[in-house]
Write an enzyme that holds these catalytic residues in place. Structure first.
Site, PDB file in Angstrom:
ATOM      1  N   ASP A 187       0.831  -1.208   0.000  1.00 18.30           N
ATOM      2  CA  ASP A 187       0.000   0.000   0.000  1.00 18.30           C
ATOM      3  C   ASP A 187       0.866   1.260   0.000  1.00 18.30           C
ATOM      4  O   ASP A 187       0.789   2.101   0.897  1.00 18.30           O
ATOM      5  CB  ASP A 187      -0.967   0.003   1.184  1.00 18.30           C
ATOM      6  CG  ASP A 187      -2.216  -0.816   0.896  1.00 18.30           C
ATOM      7  OD1 ASP A 187      -2.220  -1.549  -0.108  1.00 18.30           O
ATOM      8  OD2 ASP A 187      -3.184  -0.730   1.676  1.00 18.30           O
ATOM      9  N   HIS A 220      -3.574  -2.278  -2.590  1.00 18.21           N
ATOM     10  CA  HIS A 220      -3.664  -1.071  -3.411  1.00 18.21           C
ATOM     11  C   HIS A 220      -2.610  -1.039  -4.519  1.00 18.21           C
ATOM     12  O   HIS A 220      -2.600  -0.080  -5.301  1.00 18.21           O
ATOM     13  CB  HIS A 220      -3.552   0.181  -2.537  1.00 18.21           C
ATOM     14  CG  HIS A 220      -4.839   0.546  -1.874  1.00 18.21           C
ATOM     15  ND1 HIS A 220      -5.716   1.471  -2.387  1.00 18.21           N
ATOM     16  CD2 HIS A 220      -5.415   0.081  -0.737  1.00 18.21           C
ATOM     17  CE1 HIS A 220      -6.767   1.573  -1.592  1.00 18.21           C
ATOM     18  NE2 HIS A 220      -6.610   0.736  -0.579  1.00 18.21           N
ATOM     19  N   HIS A 360      -2.374  -3.020   6.544  1.00 14.18           N
ATOM     20  CA  HIS A 360      -3.739  -3.048   5.994  1.00 14.18           C
ATOM     21  C   HIS A 360      -4.773  -2.283   6.810  1.00 14.18           C
ATOM     22  O   HIS A 360      -5.833  -1.953   6.295  1.00 14.18           O
ATOM     23  CB  HIS A 360      -4.163  -4.510   5.836  1.00 14.18           C
ATOM     24  CG  HIS A 360      -5.345  -4.737   4.944  1.00 14.18           C
ATOM     25  ND1 HIS A 360      -5.531  -4.062   3.752  1.00 14.18           N
ATOM     26  CD2 HIS A 360      -6.410  -5.582   5.061  1.00 14.18           C
ATOM     27  CE1 HIS A 360      -6.650  -4.492   3.183  1.00 14.18           C
ATOM     28  NE2 HIS A 360      -7.205  -5.400   3.957  1.00 14.18           N
ATOM     29  N   ASP A 539     -19.170 -12.377 -24.028  1.00 13.21           N
ATOM     30  CA  ASP A 539     -19.097 -12.690 -25.464  1.00 13.21           C
ATOM     31  C   ASP A 539     -18.640 -14.140 -25.633  1.00 13.21           C
ATOM     32  O   ASP A 539     -17.469 -14.429 -25.877  1.00 13.21           O
ATOM     33  CB  ASP A 539     -18.124 -11.719 -26.138  1.00 13.21           C
ATOM     34  CG  ASP A 539     -17.948 -12.010 -27.621  1.00 13.21           C
ATOM     35  OD1 ASP A 539     -18.819 -12.699 -28.195  1.00 13.21           O
ATOM     36  OD2 ASP A 539     -16.944 -11.550 -28.194  1.00 13.21           O
ATOM     37  N   SER A 543     -16.899 -13.359 -30.715  1.00 11.29           N
ATOM     38  CA  SER A 543     -17.144 -12.715 -32.005  1.00 11.29           C
ATOM     39  C   SER A 543     -16.868 -11.221 -31.980  1.00 11.29           C
ATOM     40  O   SER A 543     -16.849 -10.574 -33.025  1.00 11.29           O
ATOM     41  CB  SER A 543     -18.603 -12.942 -32.419  1.00 11.29           C
ATOM     42  OG  SER A 543     -19.488 -12.288 -31.517  1.00 11.29           O
ATOM     43  N   GLU A 550     -26.611 -14.242 -25.810  1.00 11.82           N
ATOM     44  CA  GLU A 550     -25.430 -14.369 -24.952  1.00 11.82           C
ATOM     45  C   GLU A 550     -25.628 -13.623 -23.637  1.00 11.82           C
ATOM     46  O   GLU A 550     -25.254 -14.115 -22.565  1.00 11.82           O
ATOM     47  CB  GLU A 550     -24.199 -13.832 -25.686  1.00 11.82           C
ATOM     48  CG  GLU A 550     -23.706 -14.740 -26.805  1.00 11.82           C
ATOM     49  CD  GLU A 550     -22.575 -14.122 -27.597  1.00 11.82           C
ATOM     50  OE1 GLU A 550     -21.733 -14.889 -28.105  1.00 11.82           O
ATOM     51  OE2 GLU A 550     -22.529 -12.875 -27.716  1.00 11.82           O
ATOM     52  N   ASP A 579     -27.620  -1.269 -27.118  1.00  9.19           N
ATOM     53  CA  ASP A 579     -27.588  -1.423 -28.578  1.00  9.19           C
ATOM     54  C   ASP A 579     -27.929  -0.078 -29.220  1.00  9.19           C
ATOM     55  O   ASP A 579     -29.066   0.176 -29.624  1.00  9.19           O
ATOM     56  CB  ASP A 579     -28.581  -2.505 -28.997  1.00  9.19           C
ATOM     57  CG  ASP A 579     -28.571  -2.743 -30.497  1.00  9.19           C
ATOM     58  OD1 ASP A 579     -27.626  -2.268 -31.167  1.00  9.19           O
ATOM     59  OD2 ASP A 579     -29.516  -3.382 -30.992  1.00  9.19           O
ATOM     60  N   ASN A 581     -27.044   1.350 -32.079  1.00  2.00           N
ATOM     61  CA  ASN A 581     -27.371   1.451 -33.509  1.00  2.00           C
ATOM     62  C   ASN A 581     -28.533   0.551 -33.918  1.00  2.00           C
ATOM     63  O   ASN A 581     -28.908   0.503 -35.085  1.00  2.00           O
ATOM     64  CB  ASN A 581     -26.138   1.135 -34.363  1.00  2.00           C
ATOM     65  CG  ASN A 581     -25.646  -0.293 -34.149  1.00  2.00           C
ATOM     66  OD1 ASN A 581     -26.264  -1.080 -33.433  1.00  2.00           O
ATOM     67  ND2 ASN A 581     -24.517  -0.618 -34.767  1.00  2.00           N
ATOM     68  N   ASP A 583     -28.883  -2.743 -34.151  1.00  2.00           N
ATOM     69  CA  ASP A 583     -28.667  -3.915 -35.005  1.00  2.00           C
ATOM     70  C   ASP A 583     -28.876  -5.232 -34.261  1.00  2.00           C
ATOM     71  O   ASP A 583     -28.624  -6.306 -34.805  1.00  2.00           O
ATOM     72  CB  ASP A 583     -27.269  -3.883 -35.618  1.00  2.00           C
ATOM     73  CG  ASP A 583     -26.161  -3.980 -34.566  1.00  2.00           C
ATOM     74  OD1 ASP A 583     -26.485  -3.970 -33.355  1.00  2.00           O
ATOM     75  OD2 ASP A 583     -24.983  -4.051 -34.962  1.00  2.00           O
TER      76      ASP A 583
END
Length: 661
Positions: A187, A220, A360, A539, A543, A550, A579, A581, A583
């Site tokens: 840290d 950290h 810590h 994914d 693809s 999915e 999404d 656009n 498609d």
């Protein structure tokens, strides 16, 4: 002695004891605010780890696939030629060359201690980081440390960007050498403003004295944590034209930092602790280089993630000791475990160790014993929460492994000029400001819950109802009755004017503090690698696009194994909204853009809510004597910090007798 004198003495004694009790209650209350807020913040960040963990656990096919972002980030960063460009502004004329020697250390200290003009040329920053990463890569996961030659060793805990504390330690204890070795227990960065200087100085000390400086990794030393707690923004502000390259080098340093040290085969030094399943033999065999981030799992070609070894690293980085027996999940931090004295005894017996030194956790006196002195916590950042909030400390161990503690407070001249009341006022104001900023995240929910107990819209509710709402909404576990006068100032003893609480959250000092902070969403978007990793896991066919099927598969797995944790309908709707656009698929750019737009909308909504509240509900009058205004002014004045050149001699320190402590 006559009767009046005795009565007077008793009266003074009672008054003094009540005064001391009130002071101690105030100190403990402030400390609890600071600590609970810190743990709650880390719990938020650990949710990212939990999300990854859930995805990998229930989507095993994703664990063996390559994360393209991570895979390309670490192949040749140490071997590539520097493509650094000149920075604007003042760059100090200090030349660093290999091999790094003591004269370079003296030069760095002289440069870094200045308030202004403390930036090295980026090529020297890259030089230090690259050479340190190459050297650290050759070290084992657990570094062996010996006092056979030196007859003693010094152990430092968390520094968290507090360069003044590091310079105090080096001034009081001397530079590293074969007769004066050091272990720095993680840290090094985040929260403080000089994290880069601390990291560069520690790495330079390691390069100059490789057999006398041992660096352990903390929780950290992780880019995901850095995105939330300020270190990435610090690097960006100091090297705006080269920050990406510098951060890539820093990631290389992180991944090769050792995970712990063992002193004379008898004392384990790790950042957090351990669990009932921790095995040092397993930790020694782990390929630590693939864990660039502990919070973001590594995904490599044909090599599924080993959750067992991942958990081993997580537990030694994040765990804390507890007074009660057993080993349970650390619900305050949201990561790691709490381990009891029985777990400690078993761990020490299995590994033939005498005791464990860990860090810590911030401690008021810089150190703490637990588990019959078998667990020692050391914390080296003084004034961690606020000026005067805590002392820092380091440990000197002799050849018999007897610990001697040195306590200190850096920038002592700033606190010497203050009365005790003023110091307490600064600590209290800092605590209240941090708490109010946290409460602003739930401001709308607080107002809605307050109004449920105020059907007549009087602006007043009972104290018990106010405390109930505060705890149910924030879940911080704080002594709300004690805080009522601070968070709802100017109300009577029977009722609470909850509008005072809401008005406090809308004051300029709280809004400015909120703007300076960073939300989980800010951190997640800033660290795009985390988002890319999530994208790649969902994914399934690799693809480069997430189909609705999915996304639904991922949701089904999460909902099946964690009923109630996620709403399938809401998550599917969020996927459709990504999404952009239309498609029917979500590519990586749309995925990232959705997070950016969501965060932008959240911030705009916050601003709109403030404007709406200023005109939509009756507010407490803001005058010079208004309790909320007075409290906001007090917080603003008491949290003002003036930066000066660092003077390592400007400190108070004392050696603590281990028998007394």
């Amino acid at each position: 002695m006559d009767e009046n004198a005795i009565r007077a003495a008793i009266f003074i004694q009672k008054w003094y004891r009540r005064h001391q009790a009130r002071r101690e209650m105030q100190r403990r209350c402030n400390w609890q605010i600071f600590q609970n807020l810190e743990y709650a913040s880390e719990q938020d960040q650990a949710e990212l780890y939990k999300f990854f963990n859930d995805l990998i656990k229930h989507m095993p096919q994703a664990a063996g696939r390559k994360n393209q972002y991570q895979g390309s980030a670490h192949v040749s960063v140490l071997d590539d030629k520097d493509d650094l460009v000149e920075e604007f502004g003042d760059i100090v004329n200090a030349k660093i060359e290999l091999p790094i020697r003591k004269n370079h250390i003296d030069l760095l200290i002289d440069v870094f201690r200045k308030k202004r003009g403390n930036r090295l040329h980026p090529k020297y920053v890259a030089l230090i980081l690259r050479e340190a990463a190459k050297s650290l890569k050759q070290l084992p996961n657990i570094s062996p440390v010996s006092t056979a030659v030196s007859q003693q060793v010094t152990v430092c805990g968390d520094l968290h960007g507090k360069l003044d504390d590091l310079l105090v330690v080096l001034h009081k204890n001397g530079l590293p050498s074969s007769s004066n070795p050091y272990v720095f227990n993680g840290d090094f960065v985040d929260r403080g403003k000089r994290g880069l200087e601390v990291l560069l100085l520690l790495l330079s000390l390691y390069l100059a004295f490789p057999n006398a400086v041992f660096l352990n990794r903390g929780n950290h030393e992780d880019s995901v944590m850095n995105a939330r707690y300020g270190f990435i923004r610090e690097v960006e502000s100091k090297y705006p034209r080269n920050h990406k390259r510098i951060l890539a080098f820093i990631d290389e340093v992180y991944r090769w930092l050792p995970l712990g040290s063992v002193l004379n085969s008898r004392v384990l030094i790790v950042h957090g602790g351990f669990s009932d399943s921790t095995s040092l033999d397993l930790i020694k065999s782990i390929d630590r280089g693939k864990y660039v981030s502990i919070l973001r799992p590594p995904l490599t070609d044909g090599e599924p993630l080993d959750k067992t070894e991942w958990q081993q690293i997580f537990d030694i980085m994040w765990s804390d000791p507890q007074a009660t027996m057993g080993c349970v999940p650390n619900t305050l931090r949201g990561a790691g475990v709490w381990f009891g004295p029985d777990v400690t005894d078993n761990f020490l017996q299995r590994h033939r160790l005498s005791y464990v030194i860990r860090s810590h956790e911030c401690k008021p006196n810089g150190h703490e014993f637990m588990h019959d002195n078998k667990i020692i916590t050391i914390f080296s950042a003084s004034n961690y929460y606020a000026i005067g909030s805590n002392k820092g400390a380091y440990i000197r161990l002799n050849n018999q492994l007897m610990p001697h503690f040195v306590q200190y407070i850096s920038a002592a001249s700033q606190t010497k000029r203050l009365s005790f009341k003023q110091r307490m006022g600064i600590v209290e104001s800092s605590a209240l400001k941090e708490l109010a900023v946290r409460m602003r995240d739930h401001r709308d929910e607080l107002e809605d819950e307050f109004r449920k107990y105020d059907p007549k819209d009087s602006g007043y509710i009972s104290i018990s109802h106010w405390c109930k709402v505060m705890e149910n909404v924030t879940k911080l576990g704080l002594p709300w009755r004690l805080l009522r006068d601070k968070l709802a100032p100017g109300t009577d003893s029977q009722k609470v004017n909850y509008n005072r609480t809401l008005d406090l959250l809308d004051t300029d000092v709280i809004l400015e503090a909120e703007a300076d902070g960073m939300s989980v969403m800010d951190a997640l978007y800033a660290n795009k690698a985390s988002l890319v990793a999530i994208f790649n896991i969902i994914d399934a066919d690799n693809s480069g696009e997430i189909t609705l099927d999915e996304f639904e598969t991922a949701i089904d797995l999460l909902v099946a194994h964690m009923p109630g944790a996620y709403s399938k309908a809401e998550m599917l709707e969020k996927c459709r909204m990504m999404d952009l656009n239309g498609d029917g698929k979500v590519d990586l750019n749309e995925f990232l853009e959705a997070f950016r737009l969501s965060d932008l909308h959240r911030k705009e909504q916050q601003d709109e809510n403030i404007r709406r509240r200023s005109t939509g509900r009756p507010s407490v009058a803001k005058t010079a004597t208004d309790p909320v205004t007075l409290l906001a002014d007090k917080i603003s004045k008491n949290t003002l910090v003036v930066e000066h050149d660092i003077d390592p001699t400007d400190c108070e320190s004392k050696v603590i007798d281990p028998k007394k402590s």
